[in-house]
Design a protein around this motif. Sequence first.
Motif, mmCIF file in Angstrom:
data_model
loop_
_atom_site.group_PDB
_atom_site.id
_atom_site.type_symbol
_atom_site.label_atom_id
_atom_site.label_comp_id
_atom_site.label_asym_id
_atom_site.label_seq_id
_atom_site.Cartn_x
_atom_site.Cartn_y
_atom_site.Cartn_z
ATOM 1 N N ALA A 1 12.589 10.152 -5.753
ATOM 2 C CA ALA A 1 12.371 9.495 -7.048
ATOM 3 C C ALA A 1 11.281 8.431 -6.958
ATOM 4 C CB ALA A 1 13.670 8.882 -7.558
ATOM 5 N N ALA A 2 11.238 7.692 -5.861
ATOM 6 C CA ALA A 2 10.199 6.671 -5.703
ATOM 7 C C ALA A 2 8.820 7.325 -5.655
ATOM 8 C CB ALA A 2 10.455 5.848 -4.443
ATOM 9 N N GLY A 3 8.723 8.473 -4.979
ATOM 10 C CA GLY A 3 7.457 9.185 -4.915
ATOM 11 C C GLY A 3 7.027 9.715 -6.266
ATOM 12 N N VAL A 4 7.974 10.191 -7.063
ATOM 13 C CA VAL A 4 7.651 10.640 -8.420
ATOM 14 C C VAL A 4 7.154 9.449 -9.237
ATOM 15 C CG1 VAL A 4 8.588 11.565 -10.578
ATOM 16 C CG2 VAL A 4 9.217 12.610 -8.393
ATOM 17 N N ALA A 5 7.832 8.326 -9.141
ATOM 18 C CA ALA A 5 7.435 7.142 -9.906
ATOM 19 C C ALA A 5 6.019 6.681 -9.553
ATOM 20 C CB ALA A 5 8.436 6.012 -9.678
ATOM 21 N N GLU A 6 5.586 6.903 -8.327
ATOM 22 C CA GLU A 6 4.237 6.520 -7.902
ATOM 23 C C GLU A 6 3.152 7.323 -8.624
ATOM 24 O OE1 GLU A 6 2.981 4.102 -5.741
ATOM 25 O OE2 GLU A 6 5.014 3.289 -5.903
ATOM 26 N N LEU A 7 3.530 8.395 -9.299
ATOM 27 C CA LEU A 7 2.575 9.194 -10.060
ATOM 28 C C LEU A 7 2.349 8.633 -11.461
ATOM 29 C CD1 LEU A 7 3.899 12.707 -9.006
ATOM 30 C CD2 LEU A 7 1.820 11.563 -8.169
ATOM 31 N N TYR A 8 3.091 7.594 -11.815
ATOM 32 C CA TYR A 8 3.012 6.964 -13.135
ATOM 33 C C TYR A 8 2.383 5.575 -13.018
ATOM 34 C CZ TYR A 8 6.210 10.546 -14.875
ATOM 35 O OH TYR A 8 6.782 11.741 -15.237
ATOM 36 N N ALA A 9 1.592 5.206 -14.019
ATOM 37 C CA ALA A 9 1.045 3.855 -14.094
ATOM 38 C C ALA A 9 2.176 2.865 -14.339
ATOM 39 C CB ALA A 9 0.013 3.781 -15.223
ATOM 40 N N ASP A 10 1.924 1.613 -14.002
ATOM 41 C CA ASP A 10 2.937 0.571 -14.209
ATOM 42 C C ASP A 10 3.398 0.497 -15.656
ATOM 43 O OD1 ASP A 10 3.033 -0.245 -11.537
ATOM 44 O OD2 ASP A 10 1.451 -1.738 -11.819
ATOM 45 N N MET B 1 0.843 -1.198 0.000
ATOM 46 C CA MET B 1 0.000 0.000 0.000
ATOM 47 C C MET B 1 0.878 1.249 0.000
ATOM 48 S SD MET B 1 -3.000 0.927 2.658
ATOM 49 C CE MET B 1 -4.143 2.176 2.236
ATOM 50 N N SER B 2 0.552 2.183 -0.848
ATOM 51 C CA SER B 2 1.337 3.402 -0.987
ATOM 52 C C SER B 2 1.090 4.364 0.173
ATOM 53 C CB SER B 2 0.983 4.089 -2.309
ATOM 54 O OG SER B 2 1.678 5.302 -2.418
ATOM 55 N N VAL B 3 2.148 5.022 0.616
ATOM 56 C CA VAL B 3 2.039 6.024 1.673
ATOM 57 C C VAL B 3 1.966 7.425 1.084
ATOM 58 C CG1 VAL B 3 3.233 4.593 3.363
ATOM 59 C CG2 VAL B 3 4.540 6.169 1.938
ATOM 60 N N TYR B 4 1.949 7.527 -0.223
ATOM 61 C CA TYR B 4 1.969 8.813 -0.904
ATOM 62 C C TYR B 4 0.563 9.357 -1.124
ATOM 63 C CZ TYR B 4 6.856 7.845 -1.912
ATOM 64 O OH TYR B 4 8.189 7.585 -1.798
ATOM 65 N N GLU B 5 0.461 10.703 -1.097
ATOM 66 C CA GLU B 5 -0.788 11.362 -1.445
ATOM 67 C C GLU B 5 -1.118 11.027 -2.892
ATOM 68 O OE1 GLU B 5 -2.538 15.893 -2.103
ATOM 69 O OE2 GLU B 5 -0.615 15.639 -1.087
ATOM 70 N N LYS B 6 -2.381 10.732 -3.158
ATOM 71 C CA LYS B 6 -2.822 10.420 -4.514
ATOM 72 C C LYS B 6 -3.395 11.656 -5.185
ATOM 73 C CE LYS B 6 -3.726 5.569 -3.717
ATOM 74 N NZ LYS B 6 -4.653 4.465 -3.982
ATOM 75 N N ALA B 7 -3.374 11.638 -6.499
ATOM 76 C CA ALA B 7 -3.934 12.725 -7.297
ATOM 77 C C ALA B 7 -5.392 12.392 -7.588
ATOM 78 C CB ALA B 7 -3.160 12.882 -8.593
ATOM 79 N N TYR B 8 -6.308 13.134 -6.980
ATOM 80 C CA TYR B 8 -7.728 12.887 -7.221
ATOM 81 C C TYR B 8 -8.311 13.821 -8.270
ATOM 82 C CZ TYR B 8 -7.782 9.270 -3.762
ATOM 83 O OH TYR B 8 -7.529 8.105 -3.101
ATOM 84 N N GLN B 9 -7.484 14.711 -8.799
ATOM 85 C CA GLN B 9 -7.806 15.521 -9.970
ATOM 86 C C GLN B 9 -6.601 15.390 -10.907
ATOM 87 O OE1 GLN B 9 -10.741 17.094 -10.421
ATOM 88 N NE2 GLN B 9 -11.357 16.328 -8.422
ATOM 89 N N PRO B 10 -6.819 15.333 -12.203
ATOM 90 C CA PRO B 10 -5.678 15.189 -13.118
ATOM 91 C C PRO B 10 -4.595 16.243 -12.891
ATOM 92 C CG PRO B 10 -7.719 14.871 -14.323
ATOM 93 C CD PRO B 10 -8.099 15.337 -12.931
ATOM 94 N N GLU B 11 -5.011 17.479 -12.600
ATOM 95 C CA GLU B 11 -4.054 18.570 -12.418
ATOM 96 C C GLU B 11 -3.191 18.395 -11.166
ATOM 97 O OE1 GLU B 11 -7.815 19.877 -14.383
ATOM 98 O OE2 GLU B 11 -7.385 18.895 -12.484
#
Length: 125
Positions: free
Chosen positions: A26-35, A1-11
């Motif tokens: 870098a790991a947190g940035v990568a979590e903003l991308y789909a697999d 489970m991710s500990v990062y804030e999720k983007a609930y709006q595209p922006e």
Amino acid sequence: MSVYEKAYQPEDITRLLVERVNKGDAAGVAELYADDAVIAFPPGQITEGREAIRRLWEVLMSSNPKFEPEEPLPTLISGDIALTATPPKDGAGARAQVVRRQPDGSWLRVLDQPEFVQPESVPQS
């Protein structure tokens, strides 16, 4: 489970990316991308997949970049797909991303074009 804030709006993705880059995460940035995401970087190449994108950001962050927040252009949404973009700072290019809504309602980048320049031979409308 991710500990990062999720983007609930595209922006939100651009804001979160700036925050995480400025923290050197870098790991947190990568979590903003789909697999299965694809980023058009380094110039003239593509980087595919979240793990490869994480490694790319680790290299980019080795120079300790600092990003400034940017005002997004209007987002285009069609169902579970959206196009986000930020304007060029010098009028010579722009950045654009395609994001996809996830089953939990959050959004992740699937295509990332960090910089593109309109060819001079193409008339602007």
